[in-house]
Motif scaffolding. Structure first.
Motif, short mmCIF file in Angstrom:
data_model
loop_
_atom_site.label_atom_id
_atom_site.label_comp_id
_atom_site.label_asym_id
_atom_site.label_seq_id
_atom_site.Cartn_x
_atom_site.Cartn_y
_atom_site.Cartn_z
N GLU A 101 0.74 -1.21 0.07
CA GLU A 101 0.00 -0.05 -0.03
C GLU A 101 0.82 1.47 0.02
O GLU A 101 1.97 1.17 0.66
CB GLU A 101 -0.91 -0.01 1.35
CG GLU A 101 -1.77 -1.27 1.42
CD GLU A 101 -1.21 -2.42 2.13
OE1 GLU A 101 -0.10 -2.51 2.22
OE2 GLU A 101 -2.10 -3.32 2.25
N HIS A 121 0.57 3.96 1.53
CA HIS A 121 0.95 4.63 2.72
C HIS A 121 2.10 4.13 3.48
O HIS A 121 2.93 4.90 4.21
CB HIS A 121 -0.24 4.55 4.02
CG HIS A 121 -0.53 3.04 4.31
ND1 HIS A 121 0.42 2.55 5.57
CD2 HIS A 121 -1.00 1.92 3.97
CE1 HIS A 121 -0.08 1.47 5.53
NE2 HIS A 121 -0.78 1.10 4.73
N SER A 155 -11.38 0.97 13.02
CA SER A 155 -10.77 0.35 11.92
C SER A 155 -9.22 1.15 11.38
O SER A 155 -8.25 0.58 11.22
CB SER A 155 -11.53 0.13 10.54
OG SER A 155 -12.36 -0.90 11.01
N HIS A 156 -9.58 2.50 11.31
CA HIS A 156 -8.32 3.19 11.21
C HIS A 156 -7.13 3.38 12.46
O HIS A 156 -6.14 3.17 12.14
CB HIS A 156 -9.00 4.51 10.85
CG HIS A 156 -8.36 5.15 9.55
ND1 HIS A 156 -9.22 5.88 8.77
CD2 HIS A 156 -7.34 5.19 9.12
CE1 HIS A 156 -8.46 6.18 7.55
NE2 HIS A 156 -7.48 6.03 7.66
N ASP A 160 -6.79 0.76 14.29
CA ASP A 160 -6.00 -0.41 14.00
C ASP A 160 -4.86 -0.45 13.15
O ASP A 160 -3.77 -0.79 13.12
CB ASP A 160 -7.04 -1.57 13.58
CG ASP A 160 -7.86 -2.27 14.65
OD1 ASP A 160 -7.51 -2.21 15.92
OD2 ASP A 160 -8.77 -2.67 14.30
N TRP A 161 -5.26 0.22 11.97
CA TRP A 161 -4.39 0.67 10.89
C TRP A 161 -2.97 1.45 11.43
O TRP A 161 -1.61 0.99 11.21
CB TRP A 161 -4.74 1.36 9.82
CG TRP A 161 -3.98 1.85 8.79
CD1 TRP A 161 -3.21 1.31 7.72
CD2 TRP A 161 -3.37 3.37 8.94
NE1 TRP A 161 -2.50 2.31 7.03
CE2 TRP A 161 -2.60 3.54 7.84
CE3 TRP A 161 -3.67 4.37 9.88
CZ2 TRP A 161 -1.97 4.85 7.57
CZ3 TRP A 161 -2.94 5.67 9.49
CH2 TRP A 161 -2.36 5.81 8.43
N LYS A 215 -0.79 -0.96 13.77
CA LYS A 215 0.29 -1.69 12.91
C LYS A 215 1.48 -1.05 12.33
O LYS A 215 2.31 -1.47 12.40
CB LYS A 215 -0.72 -2.35 11.86
CG LYS A 215 -1.65 -3.35 12.24
CD LYS A 215 -2.44 -3.95 11.13
CE LYS A 215 -3.57 -4.69 11.85
NZ LYS A 215 -4.83 -5.10 10.52
N LYS A 216 1.15 0.01 12.02
CA LYS A 216 2.23 1.05 11.38
C LYS A 216 3.11 1.21 12.35
O LYS A 216 4.38 1.22 12.31
CB LYS A 216 1.57 2.27 10.67
CG LYS A 216 2.40 3.01 9.69
CD LYS A 216 1.64 3.90 8.89
CE LYS A 216 2.66 4.15 7.71
NZ LYS A 216 2.09 4.64 6.65
#
Length: 182
Positions: A47, A49, A161-162, A164-165, A168-169
């Motif tokens: 992705e 990002h 959800s965002h 969570d993203w 992870k990053k």
């Protein structure tokens, strides 16, 4: 955590994931919080990002701007101006370009300001959610301007959800920093 199906679950999921994000950030020293992102190539996805965001501030302003997208979209539609979620000229095929524009907009935003923006917009989203009933949030067709989705689905996307993203990053960055220092 299961995907929320009612307002209480939505608010709980949003706040729980937000609190986890801040707990993760709180475990990092101030120095590490300001370091440019470094990722182990195997940890990176394909992705855009992964290359776009250069530091934690970029993640915070990204979350803030997506909160603003939701807040502005709901406000426009509730005031009688039917509008899509993504502002023109963007659509779901080109939203990556929009994300780059949002990233560019905040390159001079100080880290501390990014924290304030995120806290404020997160709280605004939670207040917005409280203004809607379970039916308005989770039953298709309740709000004509949500199309084939529900307002609750949009809220989940820009909150839990965002978050969570983002975690992870940040965890991938932390792992890369630990690998570099060992």
């Amino acid at each position: 955590m299961p995907r929320p199906k009612n307002k209480q679950d939505l608010v709980t999921a949003a706040q729980t994931q937000y609190d986890k994000l801040w707990a993760l950030i709180g475990t990092r020293s101030d120095d590490v919080q300001h370091l440019p992102f470094s990722f182990i190539p195997e940890e990176m996805g394909k992705e855009a990002h992964w290359k776009r965001d250069k530091n934690i501030r970029d993640v915070f302003v990204h979350l803030h701007e997506w909160h603003r997208l939701l807040l502005d979209w709901v406000e426009r539609n509730q005031s009688g101006t039917e509008a899509p979620f993504l502002p023109a000229p963007y659509n779901w095929r080109t939203y990556g370009d929009m994300n780059v524009q949002l990233w560019s907009k905040h390159q001079s935003t100080p880290y501390q300001k990014s924290i304030e923006l995120l806290h404020d917009s997160h709280n605004e989203v939670l207040r917005l959610i409280e203004d809607f009933s379970d039916e308005q949030l989770f039953e298709k067709g309740q709000l004509s301007w949500t199309g084939g989705s529900t307002l609750g689905q949009y809220c989940v996307s820009v909150t839990s959800s965002h978050y969570d993203w983002a975690m992870k990053k940040i965890k991938a960055h932390r792992k890369a920093c630990q690998s570099a220092s060992s």
